[in-house]
Design a protein around this motif. Structure first.
Motif, short mmCIF file in Angstrom:
data_model
loop_
_atom_site.label_atom_id
_atom_site.label_comp_id
_atom_site.label_asym_id
_atom_site.label_seq_id
_atom_site.Cartn_x
_atom_site.Cartn_y
_atom_site.Cartn_z
N PHE A 92 14.16 56.15 -33.18
CA PHE A 92 14.19 57.37 -32.37
C PHE A 92 15.37 57.38 -31.40
CE2 PHE A 92 9.51 57.57 -33.38
CZ PHE A 92 9.59 58.70 -34.17
N GLU A 93 15.72 56.22 -30.88
CA GLU A 93 16.88 56.16 -29.99
C GLU A 93 18.16 56.48 -30.76
OE1 GLU A 93 16.62 52.27 -28.33
OE2 GLU A 93 15.30 52.87 -26.68
N ALA A 94 18.24 56.03 -32.02
CA ALA A 94 19.40 56.37 -32.85
C ALA A 94 19.42 57.86 -33.15
CB ALA A 94 19.36 55.56 -34.15
N ALA A 95 18.26 58.45 -33.40
CA ALA A 95 18.18 59.89 -33.64
C ALA A 95 18.61 60.67 -32.41
CB ALA A 95 16.76 60.28 -34.05
N ASP A 96 18.21 60.17 -31.24
CA ASP A 96 18.55 60.85 -29.99
C ASP A 96 20.06 60.82 -29.73
OD1 ASP A 96 17.82 62.16 -27.52
OD2 ASP A 96 18.30 60.28 -26.52
N LYS A 97 20.72 59.74 -30.11
CA LYS A 97 22.17 59.66 -29.93
C LYS A 97 22.89 60.68 -30.80
CE LYS A 97 22.46 54.80 -28.50
NZ LYS A 97 22.99 53.45 -28.87
N LEU A 98 22.37 60.87 -32.02
CA LEU A 98 23.01 61.79 -32.96
C LEU A 98 22.65 63.24 -32.68
CD1 LEU A 98 22.47 59.69 -36.21
CD2 LEU A 98 24.68 60.18 -35.13
N ASP A 99 21.45 63.45 -32.13
CA ASP A 99 20.99 64.81 -31.83
C ASP A 99 20.30 64.78 -30.46
OD1 ASP A 99 20.24 67.45 -31.89
OD2 ASP A 99 18.61 67.16 -33.35
N PRO A 100 21.09 64.73 -29.39
CA PRO A 100 20.52 64.57 -28.04
C PRO A 100 19.55 65.69 -27.66
CG PRO A 100 22.89 64.21 -28.02
CD PRO A 100 22.55 64.77 -29.38
N GLU A 101 18.52 65.28 -26.94
CA GLU A 101 17.56 66.21 -26.34
C GLU A 101 16.66 66.90 -27.35
OE1 GLU A 101 17.26 66.00 -23.13
OE2 GLU A 101 18.99 64.65 -23.18
N ASP A 102 16.57 66.39 -28.58
CA ASP A 102 15.59 66.94 -29.51
C ASP A 102 14.19 66.67 -28.96
OD1 ASP A 102 14.80 67.91 -32.36
OD2 ASP A 102 13.72 66.02 -32.12
N GLU A 103 13.38 67.70 -28.80
CA GLU A 103 12.10 67.58 -28.12
C GLU A 103 11.13 66.65 -28.85
OE1 GLU A 103 10.44 71.37 -27.29
OE2 GLU A 103 12.06 71.98 -25.93
N ASP A 104 11.10 66.75 -30.18
CA ASP A 104 10.18 65.90 -30.94
C ASP A 104 10.55 64.42 -30.79
OD1 ASP A 104 8.70 68.05 -31.83
OD2 ASP A 104 9.91 68.31 -33.64
N THR A 105 11.84 64.13 -30.86
CA THR A 105 12.29 62.75 -30.70
C THR A 105 11.93 62.21 -29.32
OG1 THR A 105 14.14 63.07 -32.23
CG2 THR A 105 14.31 61.24 -30.69
N LEU A 106 12.19 63.01 -28.29
CA LEU A 106 11.89 62.59 -26.92
C LEU A 106 10.39 62.38 -26.72
CD1 LEU A 106 14.35 64.89 -24.95
CD2 LEU A 106 14.61 62.44 -25.45
N GLU A 107 9.58 63.20 -27.40
CA GLU A 107 8.13 63.07 -27.27
C GLU A 107 7.66 61.74 -27.88
OE1 GLU A 107 4.28 65.95 -27.72
OE2 GLU A 107 5.79 66.05 -29.31
N PHE A 108 8.18 61.38 -29.03
CA PHE A 108 7.82 60.10 -29.63
C PHE A 108 8.26 58.94 -28.75
CE2 PHE A 108 7.06 62.13 -33.82
CZ PHE A 108 5.92 61.42 -34.20
N LEU A 109 9.44 59.02 -28.19
CA LEU A 109 9.92 57.95 -27.31
C LEU A 109 9.01 57.78 -26.10
CD1 LEU A 109 13.78 58.53 -27.46
CD2 LEU A 109 12.55 56.49 -28.24
N GLU A 110 8.52 58.89 -25.58
CA GLU A 110 7.60 58.83 -24.44
C GLU A 110 6.27 58.19 -24.85
OE1 GLU A 110 5.97 58.94 -20.77
OE2 GLU A 110 8.07 59.25 -21.34
N TRP A 111 5.77 58.56 -26.03
CA TRP A 111 4.52 57.97 -26.53
C TRP A 111 4.67 56.46 -26.70
CZ3 TRP A 111 3.54 61.97 -31.03
CH2 TRP A 111 3.09 63.18 -30.48
N ILE A 112 5.82 56.04 -27.20
CA ILE A 112 6.06 54.60 -27.39
C ILE A 112 6.08 53.88 -26.05
CG2 ILE A 112 7.77 52.89 -28.14
CD1 ILE A 112 8.53 54.90 -30.37
N ARG A 113 6.70 54.48 -25.06
CA ARG A 113 6.72 53.87 -23.72
C ARG A 113 5.31 53.72 -23.18
NH1 ARG A 113 11.84 56.56 -23.20
NH2 ARG A 113 10.84 58.53 -22.69
N GLU A 114 4.49 54.74 -23.38
CA GLU A 114 3.11 54.69 -22.90
C GLU A 114 2.31 53.60 -23.61
OE1 GLU A 114 1.59 58.59 -23.50
OE2 GLU A 114 2.73 59.49 -21.85
N LYS A 115 2.45 53.52 -24.94
CA LYS A 115 1.71 52.53 -25.70
C LYS A 115 2.16 51.11 -25.34
CE LYS A 115 0.34 55.32 -29.66
NZ LYS A 115 -1.10 55.04 -29.52
N THR A 116 3.46 50.93 -25.16
CA THR A 116 3.97 49.62 -24.78
C THR A 116 3.44 49.20 -23.42
OG1 THR A 116 6.00 50.01 -26.06
CG2 THR A 116 6.06 48.26 -24.41
N ALA A 117 3.39 50.14 -22.49
CA ALA A 117 2.87 49.84 -21.15
C ALA A 117 1.39 49.46 -21.21
CB ALA A 117 3.08 51.03 -20.23
#
Length: 296
Positions: A92-117
């Motif tokens: 997802f971080e690679a996707a975000d670099k190629l297509d910044p601010e895509d909402e779906d990508t950012l949402e998954f990244l947030e979910w991953i941060r929550e699960k990791t925490a």
């Protein structure tokens, strides 16, 4: 590839007819499938929950996909639902670099941060582990001793078993096995979140000398390969009928060297995975007498 086929694939996708997409593309010889068709196939497999199969398709077009944000995104989806959060985050971080601010990508990244925490919060510090009272924990019947119990494992044996399994065993598991290497607990039932109970036959020891040992003749790898269980970790015990299936250390969210969860994996078709405990220490301390619970 015809425009008509592409339009039909998109129509099926909008109508959630994902199996139609898979069937149509699979009829085309693999050597005739281009990047776009393989991408459609991987996306449809993701939507059907066939994440490992989807990753296999995405891997076939990796070279072209490295510059495609959508390829990285779909790879991330596969890893996320396989609970492979480190790999998912990288995708997802690679996707975000190629297509910044895509909402779906950012949402998954947030979910991953929550699960990791949450995972970090649930995992006890290694120094906090206090071994259970081995004198009261085990049922040392003759049958249990013969089927399960081995001599305490040496550090060299532990290292070689971990190397063969390709997983780092939890410190709490190793500590328990150094006191009593495998066996049948006095309390063999564990409550599930569904209000039912899983009852175990025994806990496998670290070694190779007993068939039930982790690397024995009927050890973890043997059970996974012969019974078709998912490749998510290490089989540490069997569950009793009518539950059936196995108890596994699940490394999907922790990685091969992290603290695994404990899950029950059904023997039935589809191998349903039921989460039991966030770590092995919680699992063994949560076991209750068979009379206290009822099996599924």
């Amino acid at each position: 590839m015809s425009d008509e086929l592409l339009e039909q694939l998109e129509t099926w996708h909008e109508e959630d007819e994902f199996q139609e997409i898979v069937d149509a593309i699979m009829e085309i010889p693999e050597e005739d499938r281009d990047y776009e068709l393989t991408s459609h196939l991987g996306r449809a497999l993701n939507n059907l929950g066939e994440y490992e199969e989807a990753l296999e398709q995405f891997e076939k077009i990796r070279e072209e996909g490295l510059e495609d944000a959508l390829w990285h995104y779909r790879v991330g989806v596969s890893h996320y639902y396989l609970k492979q959060y480190d790999e998912a985050r990288q995708a997802f971080e690679a996707a975000d670099k190629l297509d910044p601010e895509d909402e779906d990508t950012l949402e998954f990244l947030e979910w991953i941060r929550e699960k990791t925490a949450k995972k970090q919060a649930k995992t006890p510090a290694k120094s906090s582990y206090k071994p259970v009272d081995a004198s009261n924990f085990w049922d040392d019947s003759e049958a249990a001793l013969q089927e399960y119990v081995s001599e305490p494992p040496t550090d060299d044996l532990i290292d070689s078993v971990e190397e063969q399994l390709v997983f780092k065993l939890p410190p709490s598991y190793v500590a328990l096995m150094k006191l009593h290497n495998g066996g049948i607990p006095n309390h063999t039932s564990y409550p599930t979140t569904e209000g039912k109970f899983i009852t175990i036959a025994g806990i496998r020891g670290i070694g190779r000398d007993k068939p039930t040992s982790l690397c024995g003749a009927a050890g973890s790898r043997f059970v996974i390969e012969t019974e078709g269980y998912p490749e998510i970790g290490v089989v540490i015990g069997d569950s009793l009928a009518p539950t059936e299936g196995v108890i596994m250390l699940d490394y999907r969210s922790s990685g091969n060297v992290g603290e695994p969860e404990v899950v029950h994996v059904s023997q039935e078709k589809g191998h349903k995975i039921t989460e039991l405990a966030p770590n092995f220490e919680t699992f063994i301390r949560g076991l209750v007498s068979q009379e206290a619970g009822v099996t599924e």
